[in-house]
Design a protein around this motif. Structure first.
Motif, PDB file in Angstrom:
ATOM      1  N   GLY A  75      -0.262  15.770   5.766  1.00  0.00           N
ATOM      2  CA  GLY A  75      -0.097  17.056   5.107  1.00  0.00           C
ATOM      3  C   GLY A  75       0.257  16.978   3.639  1.00  0.00           C
ATOM      4  O   GLY A  75       0.407  18.021   3.000  1.00  0.00           O
ATOM      5  N   ILE A  76       0.392  15.769   3.082  1.00  0.00           N
ATOM      6  CA  ILE A  76       0.738  15.613   1.681  1.00  0.00           C
ATOM      7  C   ILE A  76      -0.351  14.786   1.012  1.00  0.00           C
ATOM      8  O   ILE A  76      -0.669  13.679   1.468  1.00  0.00           O
ATOM      9  CB  ILE A  76       2.105  14.925   1.510  1.00  0.00           C
ATOM     10  CG1 ILE A  76       3.212  15.791   2.133  1.00  0.00           C
ATOM     11  CG2 ILE A  76       2.400  14.659   0.033  1.00  0.00           C
ATOM     12  CD1 ILE A  76       4.581  15.173   2.057  1.00  0.00           C
ATOM     13  N   ASP A  77      -0.947  15.308  -0.052  1.00  0.00           N
ATOM     14  CA  ASP A  77      -1.990  14.620  -0.803  1.00  0.00           C
ATOM     15  C   ASP A  77      -1.364  13.898  -1.984  1.00  0.00           C
ATOM     16  O   ASP A  77      -0.516  14.449  -2.696  1.00  0.00           O
ATOM     17  CB  ASP A  77      -3.050  15.605  -1.295  1.00  0.00           C
ATOM     18  CG  ASP A  77      -3.770  16.290  -0.140  1.00  0.00           C
ATOM     19  OD1 ASP A  77      -3.855  15.658   0.941  1.00  0.00           O
ATOM     20  OD2 ASP A  77      -4.209  17.449  -0.322  1.00  0.00           O
ATOM     21  N   LEU A  78      -1.765  12.645  -2.195  1.00  0.00           N
ATOM     22  CA  LEU A  78      -1.253  11.872  -3.326  1.00  0.00           C
ATOM     23  C   LEU A  78      -1.899  12.349  -4.613  1.00  0.00           C
ATOM     24  O   LEU A  78      -3.058  12.810  -4.623  1.00  0.00           O
ATOM     25  CB  LEU A  78      -1.538  10.393  -3.111  1.00  0.00           C
ATOM     26  CG  LEU A  78      -0.839   9.760  -1.895  1.00  0.00           C
ATOM     27  CD1 LEU A  78      -1.254   8.308  -1.753  1.00  0.00           C
ATOM     28  CD2 LEU A  78       0.664   9.871  -2.041  1.00  0.00           C
ATOM     29  N   ALA A 107       0.833  -1.203   0.000  1.00  0.00           N
ATOM     30  CA  ALA A 107       0.000   0.000   0.000  1.00  0.00           C
ATOM     31  C   ALA A 107       0.863   1.247   0.000  1.00  0.00           C
ATOM     32  O   ALA A 107       1.994   1.252   0.512  1.00  0.00           O
ATOM     33  CB  ALA A 107      -0.921  -0.008   1.213  1.00  0.00           C
ATOM     34  N   LEU A 108       0.329   2.323  -0.569  1.00  0.00           N
ATOM     35  CA  LEU A 108       1.070   3.580  -0.621  1.00  0.00           C
ATOM     36  C   LEU A 108       1.198   4.170   0.778  1.00  0.00           C
ATOM     37  O   LEU A 108       0.260   4.097   1.588  1.00  0.00           O
ATOM     38  CB  LEU A 108       0.353   4.569  -1.534  1.00  0.00           C
ATOM     39  CG  LEU A 108       0.287   4.186  -3.020  1.00  0.00           C
ATOM     40  CD1 LEU A 108      -0.541   5.194  -3.790  1.00  0.00           C
ATOM     41  CD2 LEU A 108       1.674   4.089  -3.605  1.00  0.00           C
ATOM     42  N   PRO A 109       2.343   4.723   1.101  1.00  0.00           N
ATOM     43  CA  PRO A 109       2.497   5.307   2.440  1.00  0.00           C
ATOM     44  C   PRO A 109       1.669   6.573   2.583  1.00  0.00           C
ATOM     45  O   PRO A 109       1.476   7.338   1.614  1.00  0.00           O
ATOM     46  CB  PRO A 109       3.995   5.591   2.524  1.00  0.00           C
ATOM     47  CG  PRO A 109       4.427   5.768   1.099  1.00  0.00           C
ATOM     48  CD  PRO A 109       3.565   4.827   0.293  1.00  0.00           C
TER      49      PRO A 109
END
Length: 336
Positions: A218-221, A212-214
């Motif tokens: 505060g950071i949007d994929l 799964a993606l980490p």
């Protein structure tokens, strides 16, 4: 009045009418001939003494030197020479060649400083030999695997067939033979033995899906992070072996005369499609340094062709450039 006395002739003035006149005439004639010969072929004192000594030695050195090749041929006509300056590589390529030569010179100097002077015969140690009374030296005993202490004159090891190993050789197992004396080959099987050396039991388990993606606070994929892949272009790029070959001068980034016609043919048949420029660097070795140098030449060749294409109206956004270390010249291909 009497008759005037006749004036003396030139011959009578210079050569009196006694018996020495023929001798003097011959001496003057000899001096004249010698002077003319000296003007034709001048020799100073050193040349004269050298010729005399060579004549004294005799043999081949006493003979006259043969004329140089082409001495009797007509002088070449200067007007038949080239009227234009030769095509030189670009300044960037000349700088690369100079940098490579400087690096090779520095490398040779460093190697000479590290290795030092070549060893002489006095520096080479003698070959170890046997000591007196049939005993082996320490180096030979170490090679045979014999103990350093104890009996130094122990009998050499014997093989399974009863033969003795020669002195100074390591112990080797005898080959297996059958009853007829033929060598027995190892058995060939189609199954892999269940040994830990062949099939490790601690192989990692392969996951069924990627991890799964980490999640980072505060950071949007991005939107396409969950997709399997990016949208690829709809056109097919040409391979390095496709297209028309463009020949270059050896070791240069300047094209040969007449190759501009090939570039004009590619431009006229392009339409609005992409042009693939493949440059090759004539790599002569597979080392990293050799391939890096070849890639520099390949990039300079692609730059030459790219400038020709842009000068003929091809937009820079419709040109794709590739560089290859191995290969000759360059190729221009149109994306079909």
């Amino acid at each position: 009045m009497g008759k005037p006395a006749p004036s003396p002739s030139p011959g009578r003035f210079f050569f009196p009418s006694f018996g020495f006149a023929p001798v003097i005439r011959g001496a003057l004639l000899a001096l004249t001939v010698t002077g003319a010969a000296g003007c034709a072929h001048h020799q100073d004192t050193v040349d004269t003494v050298t010729d005399w000594y060579h004549s004294y030695q005799g043999g081949v050195i006493g003979q006259q030197r043969p004329p140089p090749p082409g001495a009797h041929q007509p002088y070449p006509k200067i007007g038949l020479g080239p009227h234009t300056a030769p095509e030189l590589p670009s300044p960037d390529l000349r700088e690369d060649i100079t940098a490579d030569l400087e690096a090779q010179h520095e490398l040779s100097q460093r190697q000479d400083a590290i290795m030092g002077a070549m060893p002489s015969v006095a520096d080479i140690p003698p070959v170890p030999g046997r000591t007196g009374h049939g005993a082996q030296s320490a180096s030979l005993r170490a090679a045979d695997g014999a103990p350093s202490g104890g009996n130094a004159t122990a009998s050499p090891a014997t093989t399974g067939s009863g033969t003795r190993n020669p002195p100074g050789m390591t112990h080797q197992a005898a080959p297996v033979r059958d009853s007829r004396g033929q060598l027995v080959m190892p058995e060939v099987t189609t199954t892999v033995p269940d040994h830990p050396e062949a099939i490790p039991a601690n192989l990692p388990q392969m996951a069924d899906a990627p991890p799964a993606l980490p999640a980072i606070a505060g950071i949007d994929l991005p939107d396409n992070a969950q997709r399997d892949g990016m949208d690829l272009p709809s056109y097919n790029l040409a391979t390095p072996d496709d297209g028309e070959e463009i020949r270059f001068l050896p070791g240069s980034d300047q094209i040969e005369p007449g190759e501009e016609d090939v570039v004009n043919t590619i431009v006229n048949g392009r339409g609005n499609r992409f042009v693939i420029v493949n440059g090759y660097g004539n790599a002569a070795t597979a080392t990293a340094e050799g391939q890096a140098t070849a890639l520099d030449l390949a990039l300079l060749r692609t730059r030459t062709l790219t400038r020709l294409l842009v000068a003929r109206g091809v937009p820079a956004t419709r040109i794709a450039v590739r560089a290859h270390a191995f290969g000759n010249g360059a190729r221009l291909a149109i994306v079909r």
